[in-house]
Design an enzyme around this catalytic site. Structure first.
Site, PDB file in Angstrom:
ATOM      1  N   GLY A   1       0.981  -5.294   1.140  1.00 12.75           N
ATOM      2  CA  GLY A   1       0.002  -5.272   0.049  1.00 12.75           C
ATOM      3  C   GLY A   1       0.534  -5.899  -1.231  1.00 12.75           C
ATOM      4  O   GLY A   1      -0.241  -6.416  -2.042  1.00 12.75           O
TER       5      GLY A   1
ATOM      6  N   LEU B   1       0.837  -1.195   0.000  1.00 15.13           N
ATOM      7  CA  LEU B   1       0.000   0.000   0.000  1.00 15.13           C
ATOM      8  C   LEU B   1       0.872   1.245   0.000  1.00 15.13           C
ATOM      9  O   LEU B   1       1.958   1.267   0.575  1.00 15.13           O
ATOM     10  CB  LEU B   1      -0.910   0.009   1.231  1.00 15.13           C
ATOM     11  CG  LEU B   1      -1.849  -1.189   1.390  1.00 15.13           C
ATOM     12  CD1 LEU B   1      -2.954  -0.869   2.385  1.00 15.13           C
ATOM     13  CD2 LEU B   1      -2.440  -1.632   0.073  1.00 15.13           C
TER      14      LEU B   1
ATOM     15  N   ASN C   1       3.902  -8.140   6.457  1.00 14.59           N
ATOM     16  CA  ASN C   1       4.746  -7.648   7.546  1.00 14.59           C
ATOM     17  C   ASN C   1       4.108  -6.499   8.327  1.00 14.59           C
ATOM     18  O   ASN C   1       4.813  -5.740   8.998  1.00 14.59           O
ATOM     19  CB  ASN C   1       6.085  -7.183   6.961  1.00 14.59           C
ATOM     20  CG  ASN C   1       5.893  -6.074   5.944  1.00 14.59           C
ATOM     21  OD1 ASN C   1       5.089  -6.212   5.032  1.00 14.59           O
ATOM     22  ND2 ASN C   1       6.586  -4.980   6.102  1.00 14.59           N
ATOM     23  N   GLU C   2       2.789  -6.370   8.257  1.00 13.85           N
ATOM     24  CA  GLU C   2       2.123  -5.206   8.839  1.00 13.85           C
ATOM     25  C   GLU C   2       2.499  -4.955  10.295  1.00 13.85           C
ATOM     26  O   GLU C   2       2.651  -3.810  10.719  1.00 13.85           O
ATOM     27  CB  GLU C   2       0.593  -5.350   8.724  1.00 13.85           C
ATOM     28  CG  GLU C   2       0.017  -4.997   7.360  1.00 13.85           C
ATOM     29  CD  GLU C   2       0.169  -6.110   6.338  1.00 13.85           C
ATOM     30  OE1 GLU C   2       0.814  -7.128   6.639  1.00 13.85           O
ATOM     31  OE2 GLU C   2      -0.358  -5.950   5.227  1.00 13.85           O
TER      32      GLU C   2
HETATM   33  C1  LIG Z   1      -8.042  -3.288  14.480  1.00 17.90           C
HETATM   34  C2  LIG Z   1      -8.213  -3.580  13.016  1.00 17.90           C
HETATM   35  C3  LIG Z   1      -8.145  -2.339  12.218  1.00 17.90           C
HETATM   36  C4  LIG Z   1      -8.066  -2.612  10.766  1.00 17.90           C
HETATM   37  C5  LIG Z   1      -7.324  -1.518  10.072  1.00 17.90           C
HETATM   38  C6  LIG Z   1      -6.278  -2.043   9.168  1.00 17.90           C
HETATM   39  C7  LIG Z   1      -5.095  -1.123   9.080  1.00 17.90           C
HETATM   40  C8  LIG Z   1      -4.013  -1.786   8.299  1.00 17.90           C
HETATM   41  C9  LIG Z   1      -3.944  -1.212   6.973  1.00 17.90           C
HETATM   42  C10 LIG Z   1      -3.301  -1.674   5.943  1.00 17.90           C
HETATM   43  C11 LIG Z   1      -2.383  -2.795   5.812  1.00 17.90           C
HETATM   44  C12 LIG Z   1      -1.122  -2.305   5.186  1.00 17.90           C
HETATM   45  C13 LIG Z   1      -0.593  -2.851   4.122  1.00 17.90           C
HETATM   46  C14 LIG Z   1       0.610  -2.285   3.454  1.00 17.90           C
HETATM   47  O1  LIG Z   1       0.931  -2.686   2.373  1.00 17.90           O
HETATM   48  S1  LIG Z   1       1.468  -1.016   4.230  1.00 17.90           S
HETATM   49  C15 LIG Z   1       2.946  -0.783   3.252  1.00 17.90           C
HETATM   50  C16 LIG Z   1       3.953  -1.811   3.637  1.00 17.90           C
HETATM   51  N1  LIG Z   1       5.102  -1.732   2.794  1.00 17.90           N
HETATM   52  C17 LIG Z   1       6.302  -1.586   3.288  1.00 17.90           C
HETATM   53  O2  LIG Z   1       6.492  -1.499   4.466  1.00 17.90           O
HETATM   54  C18 LIG Z   1       7.421  -1.491   2.287  1.00 17.90           C
HETATM   55  C19 LIG Z   1       8.309  -0.337   2.586  1.00 17.90           C
HETATM   56  N2  LIG Z   1       9.324  -0.237   1.574  1.00 17.90           N
HETATM   57  C20 LIG Z   1      10.464  -0.968   1.597  1.00 17.90           C
HETATM   58  O3  LIG Z   1      10.713  -1.799   2.439  1.00 17.90           O
HETATM   59  C21 LIG Z   1      11.407  -0.678   0.488  1.00 17.90           C
HETATM   60  O4  LIG Z   1      11.076   0.575  -0.055  1.00 17.90           O
HETATM   61  C22 LIG Z   1      11.409  -1.714  -0.626  1.00 17.90           C
HETATM   62  C23 LIG Z   1      12.016  -3.045  -0.152  1.00 17.90           C
HETATM   63  C24 LIG Z   1      10.008  -1.969  -1.187  1.00 17.90           C
HETATM   64  C25 LIG Z   1      12.288  -1.173  -1.791  1.00 17.90           C
HETATM   65  O5  LIG Z   1      13.546  -0.785  -1.298  1.00 17.90           O
HETATM   66  P1  LIG Z   1      14.447   0.217  -2.140  1.00 17.90           P
HETATM   67  O6  LIG Z   1      14.487  -0.186  -3.541  1.00 17.90           O
HETATM   68  O7  LIG Z   1      15.721   0.344  -1.414  1.00 17.90           O
HETATM   69  O8  LIG Z   1      13.642   1.585  -2.185  1.00 17.90           O
HETATM   70  P2  LIG Z   1      13.543   2.666  -1.014  1.00 17.90           P
HETATM   71  O9  LIG Z   1      13.252   2.026   0.275  1.00 17.90           O
HETATM   72  O10 LIG Z   1      14.761   3.543  -1.092  1.00 17.90           O
HETATM   73  O11 LIG Z   1      12.264   3.488  -1.440  1.00 17.90           O
HETATM   74  C26 LIG Z   1      12.259   4.322  -2.579  1.00 17.90           C
HETATM   75  C27 LIG Z   1      11.226   5.388  -2.397  1.00 17.90           C
HETATM   76  O12 LIG Z   1       9.964   4.770  -2.317  1.00 17.90           O
HETATM   77  C28 LIG Z   1       9.293   5.177  -1.119  1.00 17.90           C
HETATM   78  N3  LIG Z   1       8.469   4.057  -0.643  1.00 17.90           N
HETATM   79  C29 LIG Z   1       8.865   2.823  -0.343  1.00 17.90           C
HETATM   80  N4  LIG Z   1       7.834   2.057   0.031  1.00 17.90           N
HETATM   81  C30 LIG Z   1       6.746   2.854  -0.033  1.00 17.90           C
HETATM   82  C31 LIG Z   1       5.358   2.639   0.231  1.00 17.90           C
HETATM   83  N5  LIG Z   1       4.866   1.441   0.625  1.00 17.90           N
HETATM   84  N6  LIG Z   1       4.520   3.676   0.067  1.00 17.90           N
HETATM   85  C32 LIG Z   1       4.976   4.888  -0.337  1.00 17.90           C
HETATM   86  N7  LIG Z   1       6.285   5.148  -0.611  1.00 17.90           N
HETATM   87  C33 LIG Z   1       7.146   4.140  -0.452  1.00 17.90           C
HETATM   88  C34 LIG Z   1      10.432   5.521  -0.178  1.00 17.90           C
HETATM   89  O13 LIG Z   1       9.974   6.396   0.810  1.00 17.90           O
HETATM   90  C35 LIG Z   1      11.393   6.186  -1.134  1.00 17.90           C
HETATM   91  O14 LIG Z   1      10.910   7.494  -1.375  1.00 17.90           O
HETATM   92  P3  LIG Z   1      11.869   8.694  -1.781  1.00 17.90           P
HETATM   93  O15 LIG Z   1      12.905   8.782  -0.700  1.00 17.90           O
HETATM   94  O16 LIG Z   1      10.988   9.886  -1.819  1.00 17.90           O
HETATM   95  O17 LIG Z   1      12.458   8.310  -3.115  1.00 17.90           O
END
Ligand SMILES: CCCCCCCC/C=C\C/C=C/C(=O)SCCNC(=O)CCNC(=O)[C@H](O)C(C)(C)COP(=O)(O)OP(=O)(O)OC[C@H]1O[C@@H](n2cnc3c(N)ncnc32)[C@H](O)[C@@H]1OP(=O)(O)O
Length: 303
Positions: free
Chosen positions: A154, A109, A178-179
Protein backbone atom coordinates in the site's frame (compact mmCIF):
# COMPACT_ATOMS: atom_id res chain seq x y z
CA UNK A 1 14.96 -5.55 10.46
CA UNK A 2 12.89 -5.43 7.29
CA UNK A 3 11.30 -8.85 7.19
CA UNK A 4 10.09 -8.92 3.62
CA UNK A 5 13.12 -7.54 1.96
CA UNK A 6 15.45 -9.51 4.18
CA UNK A 7 17.16 -6.23 4.98
CA UNK A 8 17.98 -4.66 8.29
CA UNK A 9 16.72 -1.18 9.09
CA UNK A 10 18.90 -0.35 12.10
CA UNK A 11 18.63 2.02 15.03
CA UNK A 12 15.06 3.11 14.64
CA UNK A 13 13.90 1.69 17.96
CA UNK A 14 15.05 4.73 19.89
CA UNK A 15 13.50 7.08 17.38
CA UNK A 16 10.31 5.06 17.55
CA UNK A 17 10.21 5.31 21.33
CA UNK A 18 10.64 9.06 21.00
CA UNK A 19 7.95 9.20 18.36
CA UNK A 20 5.57 7.28 20.59
CA UNK A 21 6.19 9.75 23.38
CA UNK A 22 5.49 12.62 21.02
CA UNK A 23 2.36 10.83 19.92
CA UNK A 24 1.22 10.34 23.47
CA UNK A 25 1.89 13.98 24.22
CA UNK A 26 -0.33 14.88 21.28
CA UNK A 27 -0.66 18.48 20.26
CA UNK A 28 0.98 16.81 17.28
CA UNK A 29 1.57 19.87 15.22
CA UNK A 30 2.10 22.44 17.89
CA UNK A 31 5.80 22.45 17.09
CA UNK A 32 4.92 23.48 13.56
CA UNK A 33 2.18 25.91 14.35
CA UNK A 34 4.45 28.83 13.51
CA UNK A 35 3.61 28.41 9.87
CA UNK A 36 4.95 27.50 6.47
CA UNK A 37 7.44 29.25 4.21
CA UNK A 38 5.35 32.28 3.27
CA UNK A 39 3.66 32.93 6.56
CA UNK A 40 0.89 30.50 5.66
CA UNK A 41 0.15 28.51 8.79
CA UNK A 42 0.97 24.86 8.86
CA UNK A 43 -2.07 22.78 9.51
CA UNK A 44 -2.76 19.16 9.91
CA UNK A 45 -4.05 16.45 12.08
CA UNK A 46 -2.44 14.03 14.43
CA UNK A 47 -0.93 11.96 11.62
CA UNK A 48 -0.63 14.34 8.68
CA UNK A 49 1.31 17.60 8.81
CA UNK A 50 0.77 20.06 6.00
CA UNK A 51 3.32 22.82 5.50
CA UNK A 52 1.89 25.19 2.92
CA UNK A 53 3.91 27.80 1.08
CA UNK A 54 1.48 30.30 -0.35
CA UNK A 55 4.24 32.05 -2.34
CA UNK A 56 5.00 28.97 -4.42
CA UNK A 57 1.56 27.36 -4.19
CA UNK A 58 3.20 24.16 -2.99
CA UNK A 59 2.38 22.33 0.24
CA UNK A 60 4.55 19.66 1.80
CA UNK A 61 2.40 16.90 3.28
CA UNK A 62 4.16 14.70 5.82
CA UNK A 63 2.96 11.34 7.10
CA UNK A 64 3.52 10.63 10.77
CA UNK A 65 1.93 7.45 12.04
CA UNK A 66 4.59 5.70 14.14
CA UNK A 67 6.16 3.25 14.07
CA UNK A 68 5.94 2.60 10.29
CA UNK A 69 3.29 4.91 8.76
CA UNK A 70 0.96 1.99 8.20
CA UNK A 71 -2.22 3.13 6.51
CA UNK A 72 -4.55 2.84 9.47
CA UNK A 73 -8.18 3.89 9.20
CA UNK A 74 -7.28 7.10 11.05
CA UNK A 75 -4.38 7.91 8.74
CA UNK A 76 -6.48 7.24 5.63
CA UNK A 77 -9.22 9.52 6.91
CA UNK A 78 -6.82 12.28 7.86
CA UNK A 79 -5.10 12.11 4.47
CA UNK A 80 -8.39 12.50 2.63
CA UNK A 81 -9.34 15.49 4.77
CA UNK A 82 -5.96 17.20 4.26
CA UNK A 83 -6.06 16.59 0.53
CA UNK A 84 -9.58 17.93 0.26
CA UNK A 85 -8.62 21.01 2.22
CA UNK A 86 -5.72 21.78 -0.15
CA UNK A 87 -7.85 21.12 -3.21
CA UNK A 88 -10.36 23.68 -1.97
CA UNK A 89 -7.69 26.35 -1.43
CA UNK A 90 -7.28 28.13 -4.74
CA UNK A 91 -3.75 29.22 -3.76
CA UNK A 92 -2.38 25.67 -3.97
CA UNK A 93 -1.28 23.93 -7.13
CA UNK A 94 1.06 21.24 -5.88
CA UNK A 95 1.78 18.82 -3.05
CA UNK A 96 4.99 17.09 -2.05
CA UNK A 97 3.99 13.87 -0.29
CA UNK A 98 6.63 12.57 2.08
CA UNK A 99 7.20 10.94 5.46
CA UNK A 100 8.09 12.50 8.77
CA UNK A 101 9.45 9.16 10.04
CA UNK A 102 13.07 8.27 9.39
CA UNK A 103 13.61 5.38 7.00
CA UNK A 104 9.95 4.63 6.31
CA UNK A 105 7.70 6.15 3.68
CA UNK A 106 4.79 3.83 4.46
CA UNK A 107 4.57 0.14 5.42
CA UNK A 108 1.34 -0.12 3.45
CA UNK A 109 -2.03 -1.21 4.71
CA UNK A 110 -2.33 -1.57 8.44
CA UNK A 111 -2.40 -5.29 9.07
CA UNK A 112 -4.03 -4.76 12.46
CA UNK A 113 -7.06 -3.30 10.62
CA UNK A 114 -7.26 -6.49 8.59
CA UNK A 115 -6.87 -9.10 11.33
CA UNK A 116 -9.34 -10.30 13.95
CA UNK A 117 -11.93 -7.59 13.25
CA UNK A 118 -15.51 -7.95 12.09
CA UNK A 119 -16.85 -7.68 8.52
CA UNK A 120 -18.29 -4.21 9.13
CA UNK A 121 -14.85 -2.99 10.11
CA UNK A 122 -13.22 -4.54 7.04
CA UNK A 123 -15.84 -2.84 4.85
CA UNK A 124 -15.29 0.54 6.50
CA UNK A 125 -11.54 0.18 6.18
CA UNK A 126 -11.65 -0.78 2.51
CA UNK A 127 -14.03 2.04 1.68
CA UNK A 128 -11.62 4.51 3.30
CA UNK A 129 -8.73 3.13 1.25
CA UNK A 130 -10.77 3.36 -1.95
CA UNK A 131 -11.66 6.94 -1.03
CA UNK A 132 -8.05 7.97 -0.56
CA UNK A 133 -6.94 6.33 -3.80
CA UNK A 134 -9.77 7.84 -5.84
CA UNK A 135 -9.00 11.29 -4.51
CA UNK A 136 -5.22 11.10 -4.72
CA UNK A 137 -5.18 9.49 -8.15
CA UNK A 138 -7.55 12.03 -9.63
CA UNK A 139 -6.68 15.23 -7.79
CA UNK A 140 -6.27 18.28 -10.01
CA UNK A 141 -3.19 19.23 -7.96
CA UNK A 142 0.28 18.08 -8.99
CA UNK A 143 1.42 15.50 -6.45
CA UNK A 144 5.06 14.52 -6.23
CA UNK A 145 6.16 11.72 -3.93
CA UNK A 146 9.41 12.37 -2.08
CA UNK A 147 10.01 8.79 -1.01
CA UNK A 148 12.37 8.89 1.94
CA UNK A 149 12.01 5.31 3.15
CA UNK A 150 10.68 1.83 2.51
CA UNK A 151 7.32 1.64 0.76
CA UNK A 152 5.99 -1.88 0.31
CA UNK A 153 2.48 -2.75 -0.94
CA UNK A 154 0.00 0.00 0.00
CA UNK A 155 2.97 2.35 0.50
CA UNK A 156 3.93 1.72 -3.10
CA UNK A 157 0.32 2.31 -4.20
CA UNK A 158 0.43 5.69 -2.49
CA UNK A 159 3.57 6.62 -4.41
CA UNK A 160 2.29 5.23 -7.72
CA UNK A 161 -0.83 7.38 -7.38
CA UNK A 162 1.27 10.54 -7.48
CA UNK A 163 2.31 12.28 -10.71
CA UNK A 164 6.07 11.88 -10.20
CA UNK A 165 8.27 9.92 -7.81
CA UNK A 166 11.68 10.77 -6.36
CA UNK A 167 13.31 8.02 -4.27
CA UNK A 168 16.18 8.47 -1.82
CA UNK A 169 19.13 6.26 -2.68
CA UNK A 170 19.38 3.78 0.16
CA UNK A 171 19.26 0.01 -0.46
CA UNK A 172 16.89 -0.37 2.48
CA UNK A 173 14.30 1.81 0.78
CA UNK A 174 12.52 -0.96 -1.08
CA UNK A 175 9.37 -0.31 -3.09
CA UNK A 176 6.88 -2.60 -4.79
CA UNK A 177 3.55 -4.41 -4.66
CA UNK A 178 4.62 -7.48 -2.67
CA UNK A 179 1.15 -8.79 -1.78
CA UNK A 180 1.77 -12.32 -3.12
CA UNK A 181 4.52 -12.72 -0.50
CA UNK A 182 1.81 -12.39 2.13
CA UNK A 183 -0.39 -14.91 0.32
CA UNK A 184 -2.80 -12.20 -0.78
CA UNK A 185 -3.63 -10.72 -4.14
CA UNK A 186 -3.15 -7.09 -5.12
CA UNK A 187 -6.61 -5.68 -5.91
CA UNK A 188 -7.27 -4.85 -9.57
CA UNK A 189 -6.95 -1.12 -9.05
CA UNK A 190 -3.52 -1.52 -7.41
CA UNK A 191 -2.56 -3.56 -10.47
CA UNK A 192 -4.03 -1.00 -12.89
CA UNK A 193 -2.16 1.82 -11.17
CA UNK A 194 1.11 -0.04 -11.62
CA UNK A 195 0.35 -0.98 -15.23
CA UNK A 196 -0.28 2.69 -15.97
CA UNK A 197 3.15 3.45 -14.57
CA UNK A 198 5.46 0.67 -15.79
CA UNK A 199 3.44 -1.27 -18.38
CA UNK A 200 1.76 -4.66 -18.48
CA UNK A 201 4.67 -7.08 -18.73
CA UNK A 202 6.78 -5.43 -16.02
CA UNK A 203 3.71 -5.31 -13.76
CA UNK A 204 2.86 -8.96 -14.33
CA UNK A 205 6.36 -10.00 -13.33
CA UNK A 206 6.50 -7.63 -10.35
CA UNK A 207 3.09 -8.71 -9.04
CA UNK A 208 3.43 -12.45 -9.48
CA UNK A 209 6.85 -12.47 -7.84
CA UNK A 210 5.92 -9.85 -5.22
CA UNK A 211 9.05 -7.91 -6.17
CA UNK A 212 10.37 -5.25 -3.84
CA UNK A 213 12.77 -3.08 -5.82
CA UNK A 214 15.85 -1.37 -4.47
CA UNK A 215 16.39 2.19 -5.79
CA UNK A 216 18.47 1.38 -8.89
CA UNK A 217 16.05 -1.39 -9.96
CA UNK A 218 13.04 0.80 -9.20
CA UNK A 219 14.45 3.47 -11.49
CA UNK A 220 15.27 0.99 -14.21
CA UNK A 221 11.79 -0.54 -14.26
CA UNK A 222 10.12 2.88 -13.96
CA UNK A 223 8.47 2.48 -10.57
CA UNK A 224 10.21 5.76 -9.69
CA UNK A 225 11.26 8.61 -11.97
CA UNK A 226 14.37 9.76 -10.16
CA UNK A 227 16.80 8.46 -7.53
CA UNK A 228 18.79 11.02 -5.56
CA UNK A 229 21.15 10.90 -2.58
CA UNK A 230 19.45 10.72 0.80
CA UNK A 231 18.93 14.20 2.14
CA UNK A 232 18.25 15.62 -1.31
CA UNK A 233 14.91 13.98 -1.88
CA UNK A 234 12.70 16.89 -0.88
CA UNK A 235 14.84 19.40 -2.79
CA UNK A 236 14.72 17.22 -5.88
CA UNK A 237 10.95 16.88 -5.54
CA UNK A 238 10.61 20.66 -5.32
CA UNK A 239 12.78 21.09 -8.43
CA UNK A 240 10.63 18.61 -10.32
CA UNK A 241 7.55 20.47 -9.11
CA UNK A 242 8.81 23.65 -10.83
CA UNK A 243 8.70 21.85 -14.17
CA UNK A 244 5.18 20.50 -13.58
CA UNK A 245 3.88 23.87 -12.43
CA UNK A 246 5.29 25.61 -15.50
CA UNK A 247 2.52 23.96 -17.52
CA UNK A 248 -0.81 25.83 -17.70
CA UNK A 249 -3.09 24.26 -15.08
CA UNK A 250 -6.13 23.71 -17.30
CA UNK A 251 -4.13 21.86 -19.97
CA UNK A 252 -2.26 19.72 -17.48
CA UNK A 253 -5.37 18.94 -15.44
CA UNK A 254 -7.42 17.91 -18.47
CA UNK A 255 -4.55 15.74 -19.65
CA UNK A 256 -4.25 14.10 -16.23
CA UNK A 257 -7.95 13.39 -16.23
CA UNK A 258 -7.78 12.01 -19.77
CA UNK A 259 -4.98 9.63 -18.72
CA UNK A 260 -6.49 8.47 -15.42
CA UNK A 261 -10.27 8.68 -15.62
CA UNK A 262 -10.90 5.26 -17.16
CA UNK A 263 -8.83 3.58 -14.44
CA UNK A 264 -10.63 5.42 -11.66
CA UNK A 265 -14.04 4.80 -13.29
CA UNK A 266 -13.33 1.09 -13.30
CA UNK A 267 -13.31 1.10 -9.52
CA UNK A 268 -16.15 3.61 -9.23
CA UNK A 269 -18.48 1.38 -11.24
CA UNK A 270 -17.84 -1.63 -9.02
CA UNK A 271 -16.96 -0.03 -5.73
CA UNK A 272 -19.47 -1.95 -3.62
CA UNK A 273 -18.57 -5.28 -5.22
CA UNK A 274 -14.90 -4.54 -4.58
CA UNK A 275 -15.69 -3.94 -0.89
CA UNK A 276 -17.65 -7.19 -0.70
CA UNK A 277 -14.78 -9.10 -2.39
CA UNK A 278 -12.36 -7.72 0.13
CA UNK A 279 -14.60 -8.52 3.10
CA UNK A 280 -15.26 -12.08 2.02
CA UNK A 281 -11.60 -12.67 1.10
CA UNK A 282 -10.45 -11.33 4.45
CA UNK A 283 -13.10 -13.27 6.38
CA UNK A 284 -11.71 -16.60 5.22
CA UNK A 285 -10.09 -18.56 8.06
CA UNK A 286 -7.08 -19.38 5.91
CA UNK A 287 -6.44 -15.70 5.11
CA UNK A 288 -6.89 -14.63 8.72
CA UNK A 289 -4.45 -17.31 9.85
CA UNK A 290 -1.88 -16.32 7.23
CA UNK A 291 -2.12 -12.64 8.20
CA UNK A 292 -1.87 -13.48 11.92
CA UNK A 293 1.25 -15.54 11.34
CA UNK A 294 2.78 -12.79 9.22
CA UNK A 295 1.99 -10.10 11.80
CA UNK A 296 3.38 -12.27 14.58
CA UNK A 297 6.61 -12.76 12.64
CA UNK A 298 6.91 -9.00 12.19
CA UNK A 299 6.41 -8.50 15.92
CA UNK A 300 8.83 -11.23 16.97
CA UNK A 301 11.71 -10.51 14.64
CA UNK A 302 13.22 -8.03 17.09
CA UNK A 303 13.42 -10.68 19.82
C1 LIG B 1 -9.42 -12.68 -5.24
C2 LIG B 1 -9.34 -11.18 -5.13
C3 LIG B 1 -9.68 -10.73 -3.77
C4 LIG B 1 -9.38 -9.30 -3.56
C5 LIG B 1 -9.05 -9.04 -2.12
C6 LIG B 1 -7.81 -8.25 -1.96
C7 LIG B 1 -7.07 -8.62 -0.71
C8 LIG B 1 -5.75 -7.92 -0.70
C9 LIG B 1 -5.80 -6.81 0.23
C10 LIG B 1 -4.94 -5.84 0.34
C11 LIG B 1 -3.65 -5.62 -0.30
C12 LIG B 1 -2.63 -5.38 0.75
C13 LIG B 1 -1.84 -4.34 0.76
C14 LIG B 1 -0.89 -4.07 1.88
O1 LIG B 1 -0.35 -3.01 1.95
S1 LIG B 1 -0.66 -5.28 3.08
C15 LIG B 1 0.69 -4.68 4.08
C16 LIG B 1 1.98 -5.00 3.40
N1 LIG B 1 3.08 -4.43 4.12
C17 LIG B 1 4.08 -5.17 4.52
O2 LIG B 1 4.12 -6.35 4.31
C18 LIG B 1 5.16 -4.45 5.28
C19 LIG B 1 5.51 -5.18 6.53
N2 LIG B 1 6.49 -4.43 7.27
C20 LIG B 1 7.82 -4.50 7.00
O3 LIG B 1 8.29 -5.15 6.10
C21 LIG B 1 8.67 -3.69 7.91
O4 LIG B 1 7.93 -3.41 9.07
C22 LIG B 1 9.17 -2.39 7.31
C23 LIG B 1 10.20 -2.63 6.20
C24 LIG B 1 8.03 -1.52 6.77
C25 LIG B 1 9.87 -1.57 8.44
O5 LIG B 1 10.83 -2.38 9.08
P1 LIG B 1 11.35 -1.99 10.53
O6 LIG B 1 11.66 -0.56 10.60
O7 LIG B 1 12.41 -2.95 10.87
O8 LIG B 1 10.08 -2.12 11.48
P2 LIG B 1 9.48 -3.47 12.07
O9 LIG B 1 9.34 -4.49 11.02
O10 LIG B 1 10.26 -3.84 13.30
O11 LIG B 1 8.02 -3.02 12.49
C26 LIG B 1 7.79 -2.13 13.56
C27 LIG B 1 6.42 -2.36 14.10
O12 LIG B 1 5.49 -2.05 13.09
C28 LIG B 1 4.61 -3.16 12.87
N3 LIG B 1 4.24 -3.19 11.45
C29 LIG B 1 5.06 -3.25 10.40
N4 LIG B 1 4.37 -3.23 9.25
C30 LIG B 1 3.07 -3.15 9.60
C31 LIG B 1 1.86 -3.09 8.85
N5 LIG B 1 1.83 -3.08 7.50
N6 LIG B 1 0.70 -3.02 9.53
C32 LIG B 1 0.69 -3.01 10.89
N7 LIG B 1 1.82 -3.06 11.65
C33 LIG B 1 2.98 -3.13 11.01
C34 LIG B 1 5.44 -4.35 13.29
O13 LIG B 1 4.60 -5.41 13.63
C35 LIG B 1 6.15 -3.78 14.50
O14 LIG B 1 5.23 -3.77 15.57
P3 LIG B 1 5.68 -3.86 17.09
O15 LIG B 1 6.50 -5.11 17.21
O16 LIG B 1 4.42 -3.94 17.86
O17 LIG B 1 6.49 -2.61 17.34
Amino acid sequence: MALLAGLRVPARSLLRAGARLRDAALGRWERAAGGGGDGARSFGSQRVLVEPDAATGVAVMKLWNPPVNSLSLDLLTELVISLEKLENEKTFRGIILTSDLPGIFSAGLDLTEMCGRNPAHYAEYWKALQELWLRLYQTHLVVIAAINGASPAGGCLLALSCDYRVLADNPKFIIGLNETLLGIVAPFWFKDTMINTIGHRATERALQLGLLFRPAEALQVGVVDQVVPEGQVQGAALSAMTQWLAIPDHARQLTKSMMRKATADRLLTQREADIQNFVSFLSRDSIQKALQVYLEKLRQKKG
